[in-house]
Design an enzyme around this catalytic site. Structure first.
Site, PDB file in Angstrom:
ATOM      1  N   ASP A   1       0.830  -1.208   0.000  1.00 22.73           N
ATOM      2  CA  ASP A   1       0.000   0.000   0.000  1.00 22.73           C
ATOM      3  C   ASP A   1       0.861   1.254   0.000  1.00 22.73           C
ATOM      4  OD1 ASP A   1      -2.652  -1.350   2.119  1.00 22.73           O
ATOM      5  OD2 ASP A   1      -2.359  -1.420  -0.036  1.00 22.73           O
ATOM      6  N   TYR A   2       1.969   1.221   0.703  1.00 24.99           N
ATOM      7  CA  TYR A   2       2.849   2.389   0.740  1.00 24.99           C
ATOM      8  C   TYR A   2       3.631   2.526  -0.558  1.00 24.99           C
ATOM      9  CZ  TYR A   2       1.162   2.647   5.416  1.00 24.99           C
ATOM     10  OH  TYR A   2       0.307   2.736   6.486  1.00 24.99           O
TER      11      TYR A   2
END
Lengths: 406, 406
Positions: free
Chosen positions: A176-177
């Protein structure tokens, strides 16, 4: 007079949820963009619902992860499922530079808000869509979360012990990052292109593909050599000894990575083991790899007598890469992060002071700041509906009554 | 750089000087792929030999060695010895017309050579100068050395990885560097866009530790709000059963259950008993099932062992869950979804022939990603830049080569 923030004047309509989109738009907000987070109280963002909660009270306005990922943004509640919501959203699109979302494939289009529709109100709009697996292909209907992307991208297969199962990265959805950052890079490329040409564009970031792109080296390795970075604990294929060694204290560890013969010699001095400086088992990298168990045992015997920070300090002073294993408690007390002002805070009347992580960068002329709390649901409805869109009081009331604003 | 679709590149015309190591090179590659002209600058003679990315003879081929190739595709290559005054002069000349310089040297290293931000801003006030270092430009750890393992440790991510009762365990791929490099690229773009408002560049100081900690915001908020440091949870989430990664008939599978009743019915069908349909396991969230983790998890493990990843993926989708197959890099390469999307690209690898590399991490419709050219030898662009562009003579270049400047 201080310089304007780099993204001042950029308005982002953020329809996203969880992390991959929100962390991207938070970075944009940190550096001056006006980010309007479009949510509905009927289906609050997952991070509003997960613990922890400020004050321990389970309330969508108290979610800790939500607040960390969404400060510096404005909050609008708009029930996109309502047939009357689309027109209102399009009016906002007309005033925006960027629209971002990470819905499952097809959701935005089914709401009647696909790229060509957005262009009718804003021809130079930049739309970034970040579906889990892209808008096409056999997996595109599948829902995704960071951990399943990590599995599909080949990352999880590399985590764990020899002869043990793959171990996911736990509560940290690494993809996600990576995907949020890919989103920032893609959007800013489009912003640059638009500044030059006046042309917006449509961006599709498949979270799966952006993550697989980071795994290029393994994918090359398997083609060129038939091998790939199989689970091997904390060892390195070249540097030895390398590992995570138990230190004095509870769940106390220090990562150590001896990269050269000189560093091994330096370690022997630190550990007061002059007998090992000329030991042929450890004289070269190849020898140390061949005798990894023994080399690691030497390191472990030394670290056991030190705390992680002592071990790190002594080894770093001798030029050996070493890092205390920080857990979340340690991070908040980490003196280096403190010296950078990495932990900042905002105040909001209902939750008081909330500590958050600040930008990972320090800009010399235009530093980021925590300038606005994470929004309560619908916190900025008045500003957005009345000031930006020019709706009257009665018009807003009607939208609330009809549950368009909800 | 090697294919032309007739469409422009978003960052065409920008020149970036790339002095990064493994912690930043991938991030800069992303900007090269978007059309920026990246001059990669390395010390002469320091590069790895051969096309497999190995170092000294006898050293195994590693993912890191191949990353040195993969991360530097799409870039032009110069060699410069920045310890030599002639090398420093050449870098200064390049900086006069560059848009950005991105570097990962220890704090003060370039400044000691007259190449720090103030030095180069004096010759080019529009230069964006991004420094990506383990801990930032200042602070108690600023001089510490790093490897991907120590960066993972000090950033707080490593402590969340591994089995509850064992040491923390890394990934075989450099997660900390992937997070850091992408952050550095995004921050560089922000500063370049900011330059349109101020006419000036600035110094962008990025900390690898902070980039990793950014991804740990969830556990950080748990600690900040509850005083609990998030523990290592292993493969299955005992606090949110049955979420987790399970061994299955042909490997491993990651599942997140959103619809418990539908999941329980599926498990019971496969196992041929009704145990998990017992009302005691019901609950609106998986966290409510935590008291029954010891009963649920082994049953789900038994269920998973009877199914292949393909069956689990289909069933997860059908019953409304989120699932993901744990793939190895060769399986990622063979993924039918990525094939359907034409994700991989073929390039010629020197001495090896055609290989497949990941394609576009994101699809920009107006300014598409381009397949990079094959890897170039270090210094391949020395003549084109130093001679043709900067006006040095062939004799100058010979002299510089002989004295180890280039």
């Amino acid at each position: 007079m201080s310089a304007p923030l780099p993204l001042a004047g950029l308005r982002v309509l953020d329809l996203g949820h969880y992390v991959a989109d929100p962390y991207a738009t938070r970075i944009l907000a940190d550096y001056g963009a006006e980010v309007i987070k479009v949510e509905t109280a009927r289906r609050p963002d997952m991070t509003r619902k997960l613990p922890p909660y400020a004050g321990g009270v389970n309330d969508p306005n108290r979610g800790g992860w939500f607040m960390n990922a969404n400060y510096n943004k404005l909050g609008l509640t708009l029930n996109l499922g309502h047939p009357g919501a689309g027109d209102l959203l399009l009016r906002l699109v007309g005033l925006s530079d960027v629209v971002s979302e990470n819905f499952s494939a097809g959701v935005l289009e089914r709401l009647g808000l696909g790229y060509e529709t957005l262009r009718t109100v804003r021809p130079d709009i930049i739309l970034i869509q970040m579906p889990g697996y892209g808008r096409t292909g056999p997996y595109s209907p599948l829902r995704a979360v960071g951990p399943t992307i990590s599995a599909f991208a080949g990352i999880d297969a590399t985590i764990g012990w020899p002869d043990g199962p793959p171990l996911p990265t736990g509560r940290v959805p690494v993809p996600d990052y990576l995907n949020a950052l890919g989103g920032v890079i893609a959007v800013l490329a489009a912003v640059e292109h638009r500044a030059r040409t006046g042309e917006g564009q449509h961006i599709e970031l498949s979270q799966h593909e952006n993550t697989v792109a980071t795994q290029g080296p393994s994918i090359l390795q398997v083609q060129l050599t038939g091998t790939w970075p199989e689970r091997n604990g904390n060892r390195d294929p070249v540097a030895a000894p390398q590992g995570v060694f138990r230190c004095r204290g509870e769940d106390a560890w220090c990562a150590v990575s001896v990269q050269s013969d000189d560093e091994w010699q330096a370690f022997c001095r630190v550990a007061d083991r002059p007998d090992l400086t000329a030991d042929p088992r450890f004289a070269t990298a190849a020898a140390r790899r061949a005798h990894q168990d023994e080399a690691e045992a030497v390191v472990a015997a030394w670290t056991a007598g030190h705390s992680p920070d002592e071990a790190m300090g002594r080894l770093q002073a001798a030029g050996i890469p070493a890092g205390a294993v920080r857990n979340s408690r340690d991070l908040t007390a980490d003196e280096q992060l403190a010296s950078r002002g990495y932990f900042d805070r905002f105040e909001r009347p209902d939750v008081g002071a909330v500590t958050v992580t600040a930008s990972a960068a320090r800009f010399s002329e235009t530093p980021a700041a925590v300038h606005r709390p994470a929004p309560r649901l619908g916190q900025d409805n008045d500003y957005i509906l009345r000031d930006l869109l020019g709706l009257t009081g009665p018009e807003v009331e009607r939208l609330i009554d009809e549950a368009v604003i909800a | 750089m090697s294919e032309s679709s007739g469409l422009p590149a978003a960052l065409a015309g920008l020149r970036l000087l790339d002095l990064t190591d493994a912690s930043g090179a991938y991030g800069v590659r992303l900007l090269a792929d978007l059309g920026a002209e990246v001059l990669r600058i390395e010390p002469p003679g320091a590069s790895t030999d051969g096309t497999l990315g190995t170092g000294e003879k006898g050293t195994p081929v590693t993912t890191a060695g191949l990353a040195a190739r993969y991360d530097n595709l799409a870039k032009r290559s110069l060699t410069l010895n920045l310890d030599e005054p002639d090398g420093q002069k050449l870098l200064r000349r390049l900086a006069e017309t560059a848009d950005a310089l991105i570097e990962t040297s220890p704090p003060g290293h370039l400044a000691d050579r007259g190449l720090g931000y103030p030095d180069l801003a004096a010759v080019n006030p529009r230069l964006v100068y991004t420094s990506l270092t383990p801990f930032g430009q200042a602070g108690p750890y600023a001089e510490f050395r790093q490897t991907p393992l120590t960066a993972l440790a000090l950033g707080g991510l490593l402590s969340t990885m591994g089995l509850p009762e064992g040491p923390p365990v890394q990934a075989g791929v450099p997660l900390a560097y992937l997070l850091a490099g992408q952050h550095a690229a995004a921050f560089t773009q922000i500063a370049l866009i900011g330059r349109r408002l101020t006419g000036r560049g600035q110094h962008v100081d990025v900390s690898v530790q902070a980039c990793v900690a950014a991804a740990v915001e969830g556990p950080l908020q748990i600690y900040l709000m509850t005083g609990q440091a998030y523990p290592r949870i292993g493969a299955q989430r005992r606090l949110e059963p049955p979420n987790g990664t399970y061994a299955c008939a042909d490997g491993y599978f990651c599942i997140f259950v959103l619809d418990w009743p539908a999941f329980a019915r599926w498990v019971c069908e496969v196992l041929g008993d009704d145990e998990l349909l017992d009302p005691k396991y019901e609950g609106a969230t998986n966290a409510l099932r935590a008291p029954h983790a010891e009963a649920i998890i082994p049953r789900v493990q038994e269920f998973a062992l009877r199914l292949t990843r393909a069956e689990l993926l289909e069933g997860a989708h059908r019953t409304g869950q989120i699932g993901g197959s744990v793939l190895t890099p060769d399986e990622v390469l063979a993924d039918p979804h990525l094939a359907d999307r034409n994700f991989f690209r073929t390039i010629d690898w020197p001495d090896q022939g055609p290989v497949q590399i990941p394609g576009a991490p994101y699809r920009l419709a107006a300014t598409p990603w381009r397949t990079p050219a094959p890897p170039v030898a270090p210094g391949a662009d020395n003549e084109a830049i130093f001679q043709d562009e900067l006006g040095l003579s062939p004799a100058d270049l010979d002299r510089l080569r002989r004295s180890g400047v280039i």
